[in-house]
Design an enzyme around this catalytic site. Structure first.
Site, PDB file in Angstrom:
ATOM      1  N   HIS A  62       0.860  -1.191   0.000  1.00  0.00           N
ATOM      2  CA  HIS A  62       0.000   0.000   0.000  1.00  0.00           C
ATOM      3  C   HIS A  62       0.896   1.240   0.000  1.00  0.00           C
ATOM      4  CE1 HIS A  62      -3.624   2.360   1.885  1.00  0.00           C
ATOM      5  NE2 HIS A  62      -2.929   3.085   1.061  1.00  0.00           N
ATOM      6  N   GLU A 116       0.552   7.974  -3.391  1.00  0.00           N
ATOM      7  CA  GLU A 116       1.457   7.559  -2.308  1.00  0.00           C
ATOM      8  C   GLU A 116       2.715   8.416  -2.274  1.00  0.00           C
ATOM      9  OE1 GLU A 116       0.792   5.222   0.159  1.00  0.00           O
ATOM     10  OE2 GLU A 116      -1.198   5.482  -0.692  1.00  0.00           O
ATOM     11  N   HIS A 120       2.896  10.738   0.980  1.00  0.00           N
ATOM     12  CA  HIS A 120       3.855  10.189   1.959  1.00  0.00           C
ATOM     13  C   HIS A 120       5.309  10.347   1.516  1.00  0.00           C
ATOM     14  CE1 HIS A 120       0.452   8.290   3.998  1.00  0.00           C
ATOM     15  NE2 HIS A 120       0.039   7.859   2.816  1.00  0.00           N
TER      16      HIS A 120
HETATM   17  P1  AMP Z   1      -3.369   6.670   2.135  1.00  0.00           P
HETATM   18  O1  AMP Z   1      -3.911   8.035   1.760  1.00  0.00           O
HETATM   19  O2  AMP Z   1      -1.943   6.448   1.746  1.00  0.00           O
HETATM   20  O3  AMP Z   1      -3.630   6.327   3.585  1.00  0.00           O
HETATM   21  O4  AMP Z   1      -4.186   5.615   1.297  1.00  0.00           O
HETATM   22  C1  AMP Z   1      -5.578   5.636   1.294  1.00  0.00           C
HETATM   23  C2  AMP Z   1      -6.040   5.783  -0.114  1.00  0.00           C
HETATM   24  O5  AMP Z   1      -5.417   4.786  -0.908  1.00  0.00           O
HETATM   25  C3  AMP Z   1      -7.517   5.608  -0.224  1.00  0.00           C
HETATM   26  O6  AMP Z   1      -8.010   6.549  -1.168  1.00  0.00           O
HETATM   27  C4  AMP Z   1      -7.647   4.195  -0.756  1.00  0.00           C
HETATM   28  O7  AMP Z   1      -8.807   4.022  -1.506  1.00  0.00           O
HETATM   29  C5  AMP Z   1      -6.422   4.095  -1.630  1.00  0.00           C
HETATM   30  N1  AMP Z   1      -5.957   2.706  -1.796  1.00  0.00           N
HETATM   31  C6  AMP Z   1      -5.653   1.824  -0.839  1.00  0.00           C
HETATM   32  N2  AMP Z   1      -5.253   0.666  -1.373  1.00  0.00           N
HETATM   33  C7  AMP Z   1      -5.330   0.827  -2.702  1.00  0.00           C
HETATM   34  C8  AMP Z   1      -5.059  -0.028  -3.813  1.00  0.00           C
HETATM   35  N3  AMP Z   1      -4.607  -1.285  -3.666  1.00  0.00           N
HETATM   36  N4  AMP Z   1      -5.256   0.489  -5.051  1.00  0.00           N
HETATM   37  C9  AMP Z   1      -5.674   1.759  -5.224  1.00  0.00           C
HETATM   38  N5  AMP Z   1      -5.948   2.604  -4.235  1.00  0.00           N
HETATM   39  C10 AMP Z   1      -5.770   2.139  -2.979  1.00  0.00           C
END
Ligand code: AMP
Length: 227
Positions: A62, A116, A120
């Site tokens: 992730h 990402e 991050h």
């Molecule tokens: P984060 O902002 O890094 O905490 O990640 C959360 C976001 O990532 C949310 O919008 C999720 O829908 C998206 N997300 C999590 N896993 C996946 C994935 N395997 N593919 C695409 N989007 C993802």
């Protein structure tokens, strides 16, 4: 000859005195978040396989997330450092297998990787650039064969239910570190094993015990969904 070696040793020691430690990156550690696709795809939220097809039945990445010891985290640290796909062209096919997108509509993955990096990755700029961020994350993930570790402990993605302490014990026994375990709920309200977060030191080199073992899972009845 001996004098020459002695001189070189002295020179190295002298230089060592003046080598400053790496600058403080401004956060305390990283989470390496690994995701079980069977849980992501078994919620009310829609999931779409990437354009390259159904991902392998394995934990995908992730993200690699800088974090503070108090549980909060920095985000979107440098809007000027936008995601540039050309910088990771050599990594794309590996990213597609190991960091697969599951969001809809079906896409190649650039949107997920961009999110990402910008949310991050830009907070770890003092440790690595964009290429380094993706390369390092892939390398860290390769050091832990999470599915194998769980399967060896009898914890299999077969829709059965498992205990949190057994999941954590199996990982501790195989890796030496204690991760954070997160669950989500399927439409029938079953808690499912969704993400396992490994803590990594702030230079992104060593796995460490997580400073805040804040699992978001029940103690028992954690379903390991089929995928
Ligand atoms: P984060 O902002 O890094 O905490 O990640 C959360 C976001 O990532 C949310 O919008 C999720 O829908 C998206 N997300 C999590 N896993 C996946 C994935 N395997 N593919 C695409 N989007 C993802």
């Amino acid at each position: 000859m001996v004098a020459k070696v002695w001189f070189m040793l002295k020179l190295l020691m002298f230089q060592g005195l003046f080598t400053s430690p790496p600058p403080d990156p401004g956060f305390d550690f990283f989470y390496l978040a690994l995701q079980w696709p069977g849980a992501y795809c078994d919620t009310k939220r829609a999931c779409c396989y990437p354009t390259t097809g159904k991902p392998a039945a394995d934990f995908g990445i992730h993200g690699l997330w800088p974090n503070y010891n108090n549980g909060s985290y920095p985000s979107n640290c440098d809007p000027s450092n936008e995601f540039d796909p050309s910088e990771i062209s050599d990594l794309v096919s590996t990213l597609q297998t190991k960091w697969p997108t599951l969001s809809c509509p079906s896409n190649e993955g650039y949107k997920f990787w961009e999110h990402e990096w910008e949310k991050h990755g830009t907070c770890s700029e003092s440790v690595m650039d964009q290429h380094g961020y993706f390369e390092k994350t892939l390398a860290l993930r390769d050091r832990i064969n999470l599915l194998q570790i769980l399967t060896d402990a009898g914890i299999k993605p077969n829709d059965e239910f498992y205990k949190l302490k057994h999941i954590k014990k199996a990982i501790k026994r195989a890796t030496g570190v204690i991760p954070v375990v997160n669950c989500n709920k399927d439409p029938e309200k079953n808690s499912q094993l969704h993400e396992i977060l490994f803590c990594v030191d702030k230079s992104a080199t060593e796995f460490i015990d997580c400073p805040m073992p804040t699992d978001r899972c029940p103690y028992s009845r954690i379903q390991f969904a089929k995928f």
